[in-house]
Design a protein around this motif. Structure first.
Motif, PDB file in Angstrom:
ATOM      1  N   LEU A  80      72.617  40.150  50.819  1.00 42.51           N
ATOM      2  CA  LEU A  80      71.851  40.054  52.061  1.00 42.51           C
ATOM      3  C   LEU A  80      70.437  39.534  51.797  1.00 42.51           C
ATOM      4  O   LEU A  80      69.939  38.663  52.524  1.00 42.51           O
ATOM      5  CB  LEU A  80      71.770  41.430  52.733  1.00 42.51           C
ATOM      6  CG  LEU A  80      73.057  41.964  53.366  1.00 42.51           C
ATOM      7  CD1 LEU A  80      72.844  43.382  53.872  1.00 42.51           C
ATOM      8  CD2 LEU A  80      73.507  41.067  54.508  1.00 42.51           C
ATOM      9  N   LEU A  81      69.814  40.055  50.754  1.00 44.26           N
ATOM     10  CA  LEU A  81      68.455  39.627  50.422  1.00 44.26           C
ATOM     11  C   LEU A  81      68.424  38.188  49.936  1.00 44.26           C
ATOM     12  O   LEU A  81      67.499  37.434  50.240  1.00 44.26           O
ATOM     13  CB  LEU A  81      67.871  40.557  49.354  1.00 44.26           C
ATOM     14  CG  LEU A  81      67.684  42.020  49.762  1.00 44.26           C
ATOM     15  CD1 LEU A  81      67.147  42.840  48.598  1.00 44.26           C
ATOM     16  CD2 LEU A  81      66.751  42.135  50.962  1.00 44.26           C
ATOM     17  N   MET A  82      69.448  37.804  49.190  1.00 47.78           N
ATOM     18  CA  MET A  82      69.529  36.438  48.676  1.00 47.78           C
ATOM     19  C   MET A  82      69.671  35.432  49.819  1.00 47.78           C
ATOM     20  O   MET A  82      69.012  34.395  49.853  1.00 47.78           O
ATOM     21  CB  MET A  82      70.714  36.320  47.723  1.00 47.78           C
ATOM     22  CG  MET A  82      70.850  34.961  47.041  1.00 47.78           C
ATOM     23  SD  MET A  82      69.593  34.692  45.768  1.00 47.78           S
ATOM     24  CE  MET A  82      70.138  35.836  44.499  1.00 47.78           C
ATOM     25  N   LEU A  83      70.541  35.756  50.770  1.00 51.74           N
ATOM     26  CA  LEU A  83      70.803  34.848  51.889  1.00 51.74           C
ATOM     27  C   LEU A  83      69.602  34.696  52.823  1.00 51.74           C
ATOM     28  O   LEU A  83      69.402  33.638  53.426  1.00 51.74           O
ATOM     29  CB  LEU A  83      72.004  35.357  52.693  1.00 51.74           C
ATOM     30  CG  LEU A  83      73.370  35.282  52.010  1.00 51.74           C
ATOM     31  CD1 LEU A  83      74.436  35.949  52.879  1.00 51.74           C
ATOM     32  CD2 LEU A  83      73.764  33.831  51.739  1.00 51.74           C
ATOM     33  N   SER A  84      68.811  35.752  52.946  1.00 56.37           N
ATOM     34  CA  SER A  84      67.706  35.736  53.914  1.00 56.37           C
ATOM     35  C   SER A  84      66.344  35.435  53.301  1.00 56.37           C
ATOM     36  O   SER A  84      65.379  35.207  54.033  1.00 56.37           O
ATOM     37  CB  SER A  84      67.635  37.088  54.631  1.00 56.37           C
ATOM     38  OG  SER A  84      67.392  38.136  53.702  1.00 56.37           O
ATOM     39  N   SER A  85      66.262  35.399  51.992  1.00 62.45           N
ATOM     40  CA  SER A  85      64.974  35.280  51.301  1.00 62.45           C
ATOM     41  C   SER A  85      64.119  34.109  51.775  1.00 62.45           C
ATOM     42  O   SER A  85      62.918  34.250  52.011  1.00 62.45           O
ATOM     43  CB  SER A  85      65.192  35.189  49.790  1.00 62.45           C
ATOM     44  OG  SER A  85      63.962  35.088  49.108  1.00 62.45           O
ATOM     45  N   SER A  86      64.722  32.957  51.946  1.00 64.82           N
ATOM     46  CA  SER A  86      63.952  31.755  52.285  1.00 64.82           C
ATOM     47  C   SER A  86      63.842  31.516  53.788  1.00 64.82           C
ATOM     48  O   SER A  86      63.211  30.552  54.229  1.00 64.82           O
ATOM     49  CB  SER A  86      64.586  30.526  51.619  1.00 64.82           C
ATOM     50  OG  SER A  86      65.912  30.348  52.081  1.00 64.82           O
ATOM     51  N   THR A 187      55.977  36.064  51.593  1.00 70.20           N
ATOM     52  CA  THR A 187      55.946  34.915  50.681  1.00 70.20           C
ATOM     53  C   THR A 187      57.342  34.392  50.353  1.00 70.20           C
ATOM     54  O   THR A 187      57.495  33.512  49.520  1.00 70.20           O
ATOM     55  CB  THR A 187      55.227  35.281  49.364  1.00 70.20           C
ATOM     56  OG1 THR A 187      55.869  36.406  48.760  1.00 70.20           O
ATOM     57  CG2 THR A 187      53.764  35.600  49.622  1.00 70.20           C
ATOM     58  N   GLY A 188      58.364  34.948  51.023  1.00 73.12           N
ATOM     59  CA  GLY A 188      59.726  34.475  50.813  1.00 73.12           C
ATOM     60  C   GLY A 188      60.275  34.781  49.435  1.00 73.12           C
ATOM     61  O   GLY A 188      61.043  33.990  48.870  1.00 73.12           O
ATOM     62  N   LYS A 189      59.910  35.935  48.885  1.00 71.63           N
ATOM     63  CA  LYS A 189      60.348  36.287  47.534  1.00 71.63           C
ATOM     64  C   LYS A 189      61.249  37.519  47.512  1.00 71.63           C
ATOM     65  O   LYS A 189      61.235  38.304  46.569  1.00 71.63           O
ATOM     66  CB  LYS A 189      59.131  36.513  46.634  1.00 71.63           C
ATOM     67  CG  LYS A 189      58.326  35.242  46.402  1.00 71.63           C
ATOM     68  CD  LYS A 189      57.141  35.495  45.486  1.00 71.63           C
ATOM     69  CE  LYS A 189      56.346  34.210  45.245  1.00 71.63           C
ATOM     70  NZ  LYS A 189      55.153  34.442  44.390  1.00 71.63           N
ATOM     71  N   LEU A 190      62.048  37.660  48.564  1.00 70.14           N
ATOM     72  CA  LEU A 190      62.992  38.769  48.592  1.00 70.14           C
ATOM     73  C   LEU A 190      64.042  38.651  47.491  1.00 70.14           C
ATOM     74  O   LEU A 190      64.721  39.616  47.162  1.00 70.14           O
ATOM     75  CB  LEU A 190      63.692  38.833  49.957  1.00 70.14           C
ATOM     76  CG  LEU A 190      62.938  39.551  51.079  1.00 70.14           C
ATOM     77  CD1 LEU A 190      63.714  39.455  52.370  1.00 70.14           C
ATOM     78  CD2 LEU A 190      62.683  41.007  50.717  1.00 70.14           C
ATOM     79  N   LYS A 191      64.150  37.442  46.929  1.00 73.10           N
ATOM     80  CA  LYS A 191      65.111  37.240  45.841  1.00 73.10           C
ATOM     81  C   LYS A 191      64.809  38.161  44.666  1.00 73.10           C
ATOM     82  O   LYS A 191      65.716  38.533  43.919  1.00 73.10           O
ATOM     83  CB  LYS A 191      65.094  35.782  45.385  1.00 73.10           C
ATOM     84  CG  LYS A 191      65.813  34.827  46.320  1.00 73.10           C
ATOM     85  CD  LYS A 191      65.835  33.416  45.745  1.00 73.10           C
ATOM     86  CE  LYS A 191      66.587  32.478  46.681  1.00 73.10           C
ATOM     87  NZ  LYS A 191      66.624  31.088  46.147  1.00 73.10           N
ATOM     88  N   LEU A 192      63.544  38.518  44.497  1.00 73.65           N
ATOM     89  CA  LEU A 192      63.178  39.413  43.397  1.00 73.65           C
ATOM     90  C   LEU A 192      63.884  40.760  43.558  1.00 73.65           C
ATOM     91  O   LEU A 192      64.390  41.326  42.585  1.00 73.65           O
ATOM     92  CB  LEU A 192      61.661  39.603  43.354  1.00 73.65           C
ATOM     93  CG  LEU A 192      60.832  38.337  43.067  1.00 73.65           C
ATOM     94  CD1 LEU A 192      59.348  38.660  43.104  1.00 73.65           C
ATOM     95  CD2 LEU A 192      61.211  37.752  41.710  1.00 73.65           C
ATOM     96  N   PHE A 193      63.910  41.272  44.793  1.00 70.09           N
ATOM     97  CA  PHE A 193      64.621  42.511  45.060  1.00 70.09           C
ATOM     98  C   PHE A 193      66.125  42.303  44.942  1.00 70.09           C
ATOM     99  O   PHE A 193      66.858  43.214  44.561  1.00 70.09           O
ATOM    100  CB  PHE A 193      64.276  43.028  46.466  1.00 70.09           C
ATOM    101  CG  PHE A 193      62.902  43.612  46.574  1.00 70.09           C
ATOM    102  CD1 PHE A 193      62.648  44.908  46.164  1.00 70.09           C
ATOM    103  CD2 PHE A 193      61.849  42.862  47.078  1.00 70.09           C
ATOM    104  CE1 PHE A 193      61.378  45.458  46.261  1.00 70.09           C
ATOM    105  CE2 PHE A 193      60.580  43.399  47.179  1.00 70.09           C
ATOM    106  CZ  PHE A 193      60.343  44.702  46.763  1.00 70.09           C
TER     107      PHE A 193
END
Length: 208
Positions: A80-86, A187-193
């Motif tokens: 979910l976080l990967m898909l929405s990060s950007s 900052t669109g960095k949800l990918k870190l989580f």
């Protein structure tokens, strides 16, 4: 006695967390109070988790004792976080429809399961629907207030002033965690989580 201590411990943690969320959500609260539609949508978004929790209480409790499922739940949060990060749409809270609110509520309902982040799933749901990052974050904060307050009020009679340091610790940790979450979303960095949840899923798979 041990059960009473555990309840008091949880109550203090909820109290500290609630205070931290309130500080970050203060402007969102003022915004919601000026628009009854936002308050109505918050009610709609809260319904799915409440209804599912009550209807399937026993089955949900069983998932907490089934560590075999943890890798799946952690990976679900990661996805979910990967898909929405950007994502960073144009829709605002004032433009949220009944369907939008219900959809985000279903995402929040996922967080009933262990390993699925409530804030992560609600933010992801709002972002995937095309809402601005700031508004997605604000809505997640607003949704957290009744959940956290409810959990704390259920245990308020067990609170002990001698354990006030637990609330203060939860407050400080909550402030730091929410600050990091806010920066990551904006900052669109949800990918870190997402990577963190993926690692947690892998580790939980190894130790099951």
């Amino acid at each position: 006695m041990k059960t009473d201590i555990n309840i008091a411990f949880a109550a203090m943690l909820h109290l500290g967390t609630l205070a931290a969320v309130f500080i970050f959500a203060i402007y969102s609260i003022i915004r919601a109070l000026k628009n009854i539609k936002i308050i109505f949508n918050l009610f709609i978004s809260t319904l799915p988790a409440a209804l599912i929790g009550i209807t399937f209480e026993n089955k949900i409790e069983q998932t907490f004792s089934n560590i075999e499922l943890l890798p799946i739940f952690f990976c679900t949060t990661s996805l979910l976080l990967m898909l929405s990060s950007s994502k960073n749409g144009e829709k605002t809270l004032e433009q949220m429809s009944f369907i939008d609110a219900l959809f985000i509520g279903l995402f929040q309902a996922l967080a009933i399961l262990p390993g699925i982040s409530r804030s992560g799933s609600t933010i992801a749901g709002a972002l995937l629907l095309g809402f601005k990052r700031e508004d997605s974050l604000s809505y997640s904060f607003l949704l957290a207030l009744p959940v956290t307050a409810g959990a704390g009020l259920m245990k308020i009679s067990e609170m002990r002033m001698s354990q006030i340091h637990l609330a203060l610790t939860a407050f400080v940790v909550g402030i730091i965690a929410l600050f990091i979450l806010k920066k990551s979303v904006l900052t669109g960095k949800l990918k870190l989580f997402s990577y963190y949840c993926l690692l947690a899923g892998f580790l939980s798979f190894l130790v099951r």
